[in-house]
Design an enzyme around this catalytic site. Structure first.
Site, PDB file in Angstrom:
ATOM      1  N   ASP A   1       0.843  -1.206   0.000  1.00  0.00           N
ATOM      2  CA  ASP A   1       0.000   0.000   0.000  1.00  0.00           C
ATOM      3  C   ASP A   1       0.878   1.256   0.000  1.00  0.00           C
ATOM      4  O   ASP A   1       0.360   2.380  -0.044  1.00  0.00           O
ATOM      5  CB  ASP A   1      -1.016  -0.009   1.150  1.00  0.00           C
ATOM      6  CG  ASP A   1      -0.372  -0.062   2.518  1.00  0.00           C
ATOM      7  OD1 ASP A   1       0.869  -0.150   2.602  1.00  0.00           O
ATOM      8  OD2 ASP A   1      -1.128  -0.021   3.526  1.00  0.00           O
ATOM      9  N   SER A   2       2.203   1.059  -0.003  1.00  0.00           N
ATOM     10  CA  SER A   2       3.113   2.194  -0.210  1.00  0.00           C
ATOM     11  C   SER A   2       2.823   2.857  -1.553  1.00  0.00           C
ATOM     12  O   SER A   2       3.254   3.980  -1.802  1.00  0.00           O
ATOM     13  CB  SER A   2       4.572   1.724  -0.174  1.00  0.00           C
ATOM     14  OG  SER A   2       4.780   0.626  -1.038  1.00  0.00           O
TER      15      SER A   2
ATOM     16  N   ASP B   1      -1.072  -6.187   0.124  1.00  0.00           N
ATOM     17  CA  ASP B   1      -1.408  -5.478   1.361  1.00  0.00           C
ATOM     18  C   ASP B   1      -2.910  -5.266   1.474  1.00  0.00           C
ATOM     19  O   ASP B   1      -3.541  -4.795   0.509  1.00  0.00           O
ATOM     20  CB  ASP B   1      -0.752  -4.085   1.360  1.00  0.00           C
ATOM     21  CG  ASP B   1       0.519  -4.049   2.180  1.00  0.00           C
ATOM     22  OD1 ASP B   1       0.709  -4.924   3.040  1.00  0.00           O
ATOM     23  OD2 ASP B   1       1.318  -3.127   1.948  1.00  0.00           O
TER      24      ASP B   1
ATOM     25  N   LYS C   1      -1.235  -9.309   3.355  1.00  0.00           N
ATOM     26  CA  LYS C   1      -0.434  -8.826   4.492  1.00  0.00           C
ATOM     27  C   LYS C   1      -1.250  -7.816   5.287  1.00  0.00           C
ATOM     28  O   LYS C   1      -1.926  -6.962   4.701  1.00  0.00           O
ATOM     29  CB  LYS C   1       0.870  -8.187   4.000  1.00  0.00           C
ATOM     30  CG  LYS C   1       1.696  -7.550   5.132  1.00  0.00           C
ATOM     31  CD  LYS C   1       3.130  -7.267   4.739  1.00  0.00           C
ATOM     32  CE  LYS C   1       3.350  -5.988   3.960  1.00  0.00           C
ATOM     33  NZ  LYS C   1       2.968  -4.754   4.663  1.00  0.00           N
TER      34      LYS C   1
ATOM     35  N   GLU D   1       9.420  -3.697  10.148  1.00  0.00           N
ATOM     36  CA  GLU D   1       9.749  -2.399   9.538  1.00  0.00           C
ATOM     37  C   GLU D   1      10.395  -1.468  10.566  1.00  0.00           C
ATOM     38  O   GLU D   1       9.825  -1.228  11.643  1.00  0.00           O
ATOM     39  CB  GLU D   1       8.476  -1.751   8.945  1.00  0.00           C
ATOM     40  CG  GLU D   1       8.774  -0.394   8.312  1.00  0.00           C
ATOM     41  CD  GLU D   1       7.678   0.103   7.372  1.00  0.00           C
ATOM     42  OE1 GLU D   1       6.704  -0.630   7.098  1.00  0.00           O
ATOM     43  OE2 GLU D   1       7.808   1.257   6.908  1.00  0.00           O
TER      44      GLU D   1
HETATM   45  O1  KIV Z   1       3.572  -1.032   1.589  1.00  0.00           O
HETATM   46  C1  KIV Z   1       4.716  -1.491   1.478  1.00  0.00           C
HETATM   47  O2  KIV Z   1       5.413  -1.288   0.477  1.00  0.00           O
HETATM   48  C2  KIV Z   1       5.226  -2.280   2.599  1.00  0.00           C
HETATM   49  C3  KIV Z   1       6.681  -2.557   2.617  1.00  0.00           C
HETATM   50  C4  KIV Z   1       7.409  -1.328   2.934  1.00  0.00           C
HETATM   51  C5  KIV Z   1       7.023  -3.662   3.532  1.00  0.00           C
HETATM   52  O3  KIV Z   1       4.504  -2.644   3.462  1.00  0.00           O
END
Ligand code: KIV
Length: 257
Positions: free
Chosen positions: A42-43, A81, A110, A176
């Site tokens: 979700d980044s 995510d 996740k 993280e």
């Molecule tokens: O959203 C994401 O990219 C993540 C990673 C930084 C682990 O959760």
């Protein structure tokens, strides 16, 4: 459990796990040759959409990007995510996780958090949805973005949470921005792999946001090593194109019908 997930767990104490984020097919196709895990993170909210936080990311956006990524992932384990506010209780989490799994054909989801979301994780695992955990800095809920593990209480909580997540059935945990010795302790105390981002080389594997690794993001983070300066390469290509168009060197006859 799926073969790919068992193979990932089996890497613990044997070989390091390589993981990166992808938000689209073309990138996923490249990463698939080298990664054990590809995460549709979700980044993407901050990287692609310039949102202030991942809290603004919607389920539909995650699903559309994941569908694209799925087309490029053949070998790696694909994890998606679950965005903020899509797993507030076991029923909501199950409905949304089922939607993600069926529409994107991903291998796992996740979720961020420990004890607080234990019943939610148990519900997903009971319904045969593989879950990756995420502890340490939790971008969906944390107010400040500081590394974790300075205070004893924080250290104890993260270790306890990791053990609880393992007992709830997650197959791996992202750590993280976790202090080095704490990452080492957590990794030693659980039997499933830890995957670190800003959590030292004591984890069983590493994950980075792909745009950070190639230098496409202009922001610098302490925990990122830039393996290329892709912005420079892109600027060179675009400036050559602009020059060619203006000087009528492109398109040539061979580019025309
Ligand atoms: O959203 C994401 O990219 C993540 C990673 C930084 C682990 O959760």
């Amino acid at each position: 459990m799926k073969k790919k997930i068992l193979e990932l767990i089996d890497k613990k104490n044997k070989s390091k796990i390589v993981s990166l984020t992808a938000y689209s097919k073309n990138i996923a196709t490249i990463l698939d040759n080298f990664c054990d895990v590809i995460l549709v993170g979700d980044s993407l909210g901050s990287v692609l959409y310039n949102y202030k936080s991942t809290r603004e990311v919607r389920l539909d956006a995650m699903i559309e990007h994941s569908k694209s990524v799925r087309m490029g992932v053949k070998k790696s384990l694909m994890v998606v995510d679950m965005p903020h506010n899509t797993y507030r209780n076991p029923k909501e989490a199950l409905n949304n996780a089922k939607k993600i799994m069926s529409e994107t054909k991903s291998d796992a989801v996740k979720l961020e958090g420990g004890k607080k979301i234990l019943q939610i994780i148990k519900m997903l695992v009971k319904n045969k949805i593989p879950v990756m955990g995420h502890l340490g800095l939790l971008p969906q809920t944390d107010k400040t973005f500081k590394f974790k593990g300075k205070k004893i209480s924080e250290r104890n909580k993260i270790l306890k949470d990791a053990q609880l997540l393992q007992s709830a059935g997650v197959f791996s945990i992202v750590l993280e921005c976790v202090e080095t010795s704490l990452a080492k302790l957590v990794t030693k105390k659980i039997n499933i792999p830890t995957i670190g981002i800003g959590a030292s080389n004591n984890c069983d594997g590493q994950i980075l946001v792909f745009d950070d690794l190639i230098g496409l993001n202009s922001i610098d983070f302490r925990f990122v090593k830039k393996y290329s300066n892709i912005r420079k390469e892109m600027k060179k290509a675009v400036s050559s194109y602009a020059r060619d168009v203006r000087s009528k060197k492109f398109p040539l006859k061979k580019h025309s019908y």
